[in-house]
Design a protein around this motif. Structure first.
Motif, PDB file in Angstrom:
ATOM      1  N   ARG A  10       0.828  -1.206   0.000  1.00  0.00           N
ATOM      2  CA  ARG A  10       0.000   0.000   0.000  1.00  0.00           C
ATOM      3  C   ARG A  10       0.867   1.263   0.000  1.00  0.00           C
ATOM      4  O   ARG A  10       0.605   2.219  -0.727  1.00  0.00           O
ATOM      5  CB  ARG A  10      -0.931   0.009   1.208  1.00  0.00           C
ATOM      6  CG  ARG A  10      -1.896   1.202   1.240  1.00  0.00           C
ATOM      7  CD  ARG A  10      -2.751   1.178   2.492  1.00  0.00           C
ATOM      8  NE  ARG A  10      -3.663   0.053   2.494  1.00  0.00           N
ATOM      9  CZ  ARG A  10      -4.865   0.080   1.940  1.00  0.00           C
ATOM     10  NH1 ARG A  10      -5.294   1.173   1.316  1.00  0.00           N
ATOM     11  NH2 ARG A  10      -5.651  -0.975   1.997  1.00  0.00           N
ATOM     12  N   ILE A  11       1.911   1.257   0.831  1.00  0.00           N
ATOM     13  CA  ILE A  11       2.800   2.419   0.890  1.00  0.00           C
ATOM     14  C   ILE A  11       3.505   2.632  -0.448  1.00  0.00           C
ATOM     15  O   ILE A  11       3.649   3.768  -0.918  1.00  0.00           O
ATOM     16  CB  ILE A  11       3.817   2.253   2.035  1.00  0.00           C
ATOM     17  CG1 ILE A  11       3.105   2.367   3.382  1.00  0.00           C
ATOM     18  CG2 ILE A  11       4.935   3.294   1.928  1.00  0.00           C
ATOM     19  CD1 ILE A  11       3.971   2.003   4.570  1.00  0.00           C
ATOM     20  N   GLU A  12       3.940   1.550  -1.074  1.00  0.00           N
ATOM     21  CA  GLU A  12       4.574   1.671  -2.392  1.00  0.00           C
ATOM     22  C   GLU A  12       3.628   2.347  -3.376  1.00  0.00           C
ATOM     23  O   GLU A  12       4.035   3.228  -4.150  1.00  0.00           O
ATOM     24  CB  GLU A  12       4.973   0.281  -2.885  1.00  0.00           C
ATOM     25  CG  GLU A  12       5.740   0.285  -4.191  1.00  0.00           C
ATOM     26  CD  GLU A  12       6.204  -1.101  -4.584  1.00  0.00           C
ATOM     27  OE1 GLU A  12       5.966  -1.479  -5.752  1.00  0.00           O
ATOM     28  OE2 GLU A  12       6.791  -1.803  -3.737  1.00  0.00           O
TER      29      GLU A  12
ATOM     30  N   HIS B 295      -2.121  -2.515  10.933  1.00  0.00           N
ATOM     31  CA  HIS B 295      -2.369  -1.786   9.689  1.00  0.00           C
ATOM     32  C   HIS B 295      -2.589  -0.302   9.999  1.00  0.00           C
ATOM     33  O   HIS B 295      -3.490   0.043  10.765  1.00  0.00           O
ATOM     34  CB  HIS B 295      -3.611  -2.323   8.985  1.00  0.00           C
ATOM     35  CG  HIS B 295      -3.447  -3.687   8.393  1.00  0.00           C
ATOM     36  ND1 HIS B 295      -3.764  -4.835   9.082  1.00  0.00           N
ATOM     37  CD2 HIS B 295      -2.977  -4.086   7.177  1.00  0.00           C
ATOM     38  CE1 HIS B 295      -3.516  -5.888   8.307  1.00  0.00           C
ATOM     39  NE2 HIS B 295      -3.035  -5.464   7.157  1.00  0.00           N
ATOM     40  N   THR B 296      -1.750   0.543   9.414  1.00  0.00           N
ATOM     41  CA  THR B 296      -1.881   1.984   9.658  1.00  0.00           C
ATOM     42  C   THR B 296      -1.744   2.836   8.405  1.00  0.00           C
ATOM     43  O   THR B 296      -2.149   3.998   8.410  1.00  0.00           O
ATOM     44  CB  THR B 296      -0.817   2.466  10.661  1.00  0.00           C
ATOM     45  OG1 THR B 296       0.488   2.141  10.161  1.00  0.00           O
ATOM     46  CG2 THR B 296      -1.019   1.827  12.034  1.00  0.00           C
ATOM     47  N   ALA B 297      -1.174   2.294   7.338  1.00  0.00           N
ATOM     48  CA  ALA B 297      -0.849   3.119   6.169  1.00  0.00           C
ATOM     49  C   ALA B 297      -2.068   3.855   5.629  1.00  0.00           C
ATOM     50  O   ALA B 297      -1.981   5.027   5.260  1.00  0.00           O
ATOM     51  CB  ALA B 297      -0.228   2.252   5.077  1.00  0.00           C
ATOM     52  N   ALA B 298      -3.203   3.203   5.617  1.00  0.00           N
ATOM     53  CA  ALA B 298      -4.403   3.814   5.035  1.00  0.00           C
ATOM     54  C   ALA B 298      -4.976   4.926   5.899  1.00  0.00           C
ATOM     55  O   ALA B 298      -5.807   5.704   5.427  1.00  0.00           O
ATOM     56  CB  ALA B 298      -5.468   2.739   4.812  1.00  0.00           C
ATOM     57  N   TYR B 299      -4.515   5.012   7.163  1.00  0.00           N
ATOM     58  CA  TYR B 299      -5.143   5.941   8.108  1.00  0.00           C
ATOM     59  C   TYR B 299      -4.226   7.081   8.521  1.00  0.00           C
ATOM     60  O   TYR B 299      -4.606   7.894   9.378  1.00  0.00           O
ATOM     61  CB  TYR B 299      -5.586   5.188   9.373  1.00  0.00           C
ATOM     62  CG  TYR B 299      -6.197   3.838   9.103  1.00  0.00           C
ATOM     63  CD1 TYR B 299      -7.256   3.688   8.207  1.00  0.00           C
ATOM     64  CD2 TYR B 299      -5.702   2.691   9.724  1.00  0.00           C
ATOM     65  CE1 TYR B 299      -7.792   2.434   7.942  1.00  0.00           C
ATOM     66  CE2 TYR B 299      -6.246   1.438   9.471  1.00  0.00           C
ATOM     67  CZ  TYR B 299      -7.284   1.320   8.580  1.00  0.00           C
ATOM     68  OH  TYR B 299      -7.820   0.082   8.320  1.00  0.00           O
TER      69      TYR B 299
ATOM     70  N   ASP C 122       1.918  12.786  -0.101  1.00  0.00           N
ATOM     71  CA  ASP C 122       0.924  13.672   0.507  1.00  0.00           C
ATOM     72  C   ASP C 122       0.037  12.959   1.515  1.00  0.00           C
ATOM     73  O   ASP C 122      -0.514  13.597   2.419  1.00  0.00           O
ATOM     74  CB  ASP C 122       0.049  14.304  -0.582  1.00  0.00           C
ATOM     75  CG  ASP C 122       0.823  15.232  -1.496  1.00  0.00           C
ATOM     76  OD1 ASP C 122       1.889  15.720  -1.063  1.00  0.00           O
ATOM     77  OD2 ASP C 122       0.382  15.457  -2.635  1.00  0.00           O
ATOM     78  N   ARG C 123      -0.119  11.650   1.370  1.00  0.00           N
ATOM     79  CA  ARG C 123      -0.999  10.902   2.283  1.00  0.00           C
ATOM     80  C   ARG C 123      -0.227  10.095   3.314  1.00  0.00           C
ATOM     81  O   ARG C 123      -0.808   9.263   4.010  1.00  0.00           O
ATOM     82  CB  ARG C 123      -1.898   9.964   1.465  1.00  0.00           C
ATOM     83  CG  ARG C 123      -2.844  10.681   0.503  1.00  0.00           C
ATOM     84  CD  ARG C 123      -3.698   9.666  -0.252  1.00  0.00           C
ATOM     85  NE  ARG C 123      -2.895   8.844  -1.146  1.00  0.00           N
ATOM     86  CZ  ARG C 123      -3.230   7.632  -1.581  1.00  0.00           C
ATOM     87  NH1 ARG C 123      -4.363   7.078  -1.180  1.00  0.00           N
ATOM     88  NH2 ARG C 123      -2.450   6.968  -2.417  1.00  0.00           N
ATOM     89  N   MET C 124       1.068  10.373   3.424  1.00  0.00           N
ATOM     90  CA  MET C 124       1.938   9.567   4.271  1.00  0.00           C
ATOM     91  C   MET C 124       2.347  10.272   5.559  1.00  0.00           C
ATOM     92  O   MET C 124       3.291   9.869   6.227  1.00  0.00           O
ATOM     93  CB  MET C 124       3.179   9.156   3.489  1.00  0.00           C
ATOM     94  CG  MET C 124       2.915   8.097   2.436  1.00  0.00           C
ATOM     95  SD  MET C 124       2.486   6.511   3.175  1.00  0.00           S
ATOM     96  CE  MET C 124       3.997   6.154   4.059  1.00  0.00           C
ATOM     97  N   GLY C 125       1.645  11.333   5.917  1.00  0.00           N
ATOM     98  CA  GLY C 125       1.921  12.016   7.165  1.00  0.00           C
ATOM     99  C   GLY C 125       3.062  13.000   7.072  1.00  0.00           C
ATOM    100  O   GLY C 125       3.727  13.149   6.039  1.00  0.00           O
ATOM    101  N   LYS C 126       3.278  13.702   8.179  1.00  0.00           N
ATOM    102  CA  LYS C 126       4.303  14.746   8.243  1.00  0.00           C
ATOM    103  C   LYS C 126       5.681  14.218   7.889  1.00  0.00           C
ATOM    104  O   LYS C 126       6.502  14.927   7.295  1.00  0.00           O
ATOM    105  CB  LYS C 126       4.314  15.328   9.665  1.00  0.00           C
ATOM    106  CG  LYS C 126       5.357  16.395   9.922  1.00  0.00           C
ATOM    107  CD  LYS C 126       5.059  17.665   9.169  1.00  0.00           C
ATOM    108  CE  LYS C 126       6.005  18.775   9.603  1.00  0.00           C
ATOM    109  NZ  LYS C 126       5.781  20.019   8.817  1.00  0.00           N
ATOM    110  N   LEU C 127       5.967  12.977   8.226  1.00  0.00           N
ATOM    111  CA  LEU C 127       7.290  12.403   7.976  1.00  0.00           C
ATOM    112  C   LEU C 127       7.651  12.416   6.506  1.00  0.00           C
ATOM    113  O   LEU C 127       8.824  12.598   6.143  1.00  0.00           O
ATOM    114  CB  LEU C 127       7.344  10.970   8.522  1.00  0.00           C
ATOM    115  CG  LEU C 127       8.699  10.256   8.435  1.00  0.00           C
ATOM    116  CD1 LEU C 127       9.758  10.984   9.261  1.00  0.00           C
ATOM    117  CD2 LEU C 127       8.564   8.802   8.912  1.00  0.00           C
TER     118      LEU C 127
END
Length: 239
Positions: free
Chosen positions: A19-21, A191-195, A229-234
């Protein structure tokens, strides 16, 4: 094309990497190799066994064949349970076995906190309280103040892997603390990537999660910066 690899214990939330990829939508690949989990238990003795050098070394050849330029042991509890010095030795041995730069999710958290310029964090863990305290101690060794630590008492990664959005949000809200600059969700079985975007919006602060920081750390080792853009501040693009 940059490939960075992950040694992931068992099968719980490894689809976060796919999902992250997709979310990063860049010229990167995130191959995952599963390690022998042994006993699925968030218990100190089981976690020490899970992170033994030979279990990790068994997966490195497959990552080399996948073209990985760096490797991360994608298991927070199976690294911080060794303590600060023991976790360093673990990744040194992994780097020698793999013949490439190596790290673990525990160090990924420490480095990501430093990257965001924070000094105070809260920990919202799925683990039992005693295991969560090991993580807090690890972070303190990295120079981070842990303002609150919450454990959830979940013993198996298999159970954690069944949690969805509602459980993740509930965990985050329950574990946050007003004085914390960042909230950490440390389990790679979650699971956290989607959120990620929703978590940061709801809490009003950066949120670091285990699979997110593992990817960031692997890319850092490979000297690649990728924005999402959807991956948080990091993963936010500098302004």
């Amino acid at each position: 094309m940059t490939a960075v690899g992950f040694l992931y214990p068992g099968h719980s939330a490894e689809d976060d990497y796919e999902r992250i990829e997709q979310m990063l939508a860049s010229d990167i690949r995130l191959p995952v190799v599963h390690t022998d989990i042994g006993e699925d238990a968030h218990r100190v003795d089981a976690l020490l066994t899970m992170g033994e050098d030979d279990r990790l070394a068994a997966g490195v050849e497959e990552l080399r064949l996948a073209g990985a330029e760096a490797v991360v042991w994608a298991c927070t509890s199976g690294s911080f349970v060794y303590g600060w010095d023991g976790a360093h030795e673990q990744i040194r041995n992994l780097a020698r076995a793999a013949g490439m730069p190596a790290s673990s999710t525990s160090f990924a958290f420490a480095h990501a906190i430093q990257h965001l310029g924070a000094t105070r964090v809260a920990v919202a863990a799925t683990y039992p309280e005693d295991v969560a305290d090991y993580f807090a101690d690890f972070l303190k060794s990295a120079g981070t103040e842990v303002t609150a630590t919450r454990g959830s008492g979940i013993i198996t990664a298999a159970e954690v892997g069944t949690w969805g959005r509602d459980e993740v949000l509930e965990l985050a809200l329950a574990g946050d603390h007003p004085s914390a600059e960042i909230l950490l969700l440390p389990d790679t079985a979650l699971h956290t990537a989607a959120y990620l975007a929703e978590l940061e919006q709801v809490l009003g602060k950066p949120v670091l999660t285990a699979n997110q920081v593992s990817v960031w750390e692997a890319l850092r080792l490979a000297e690649r910066r990728v924005w999402g853009d959807r991956m948080g501040k990091l993963f936010a693009r500098p302004t």
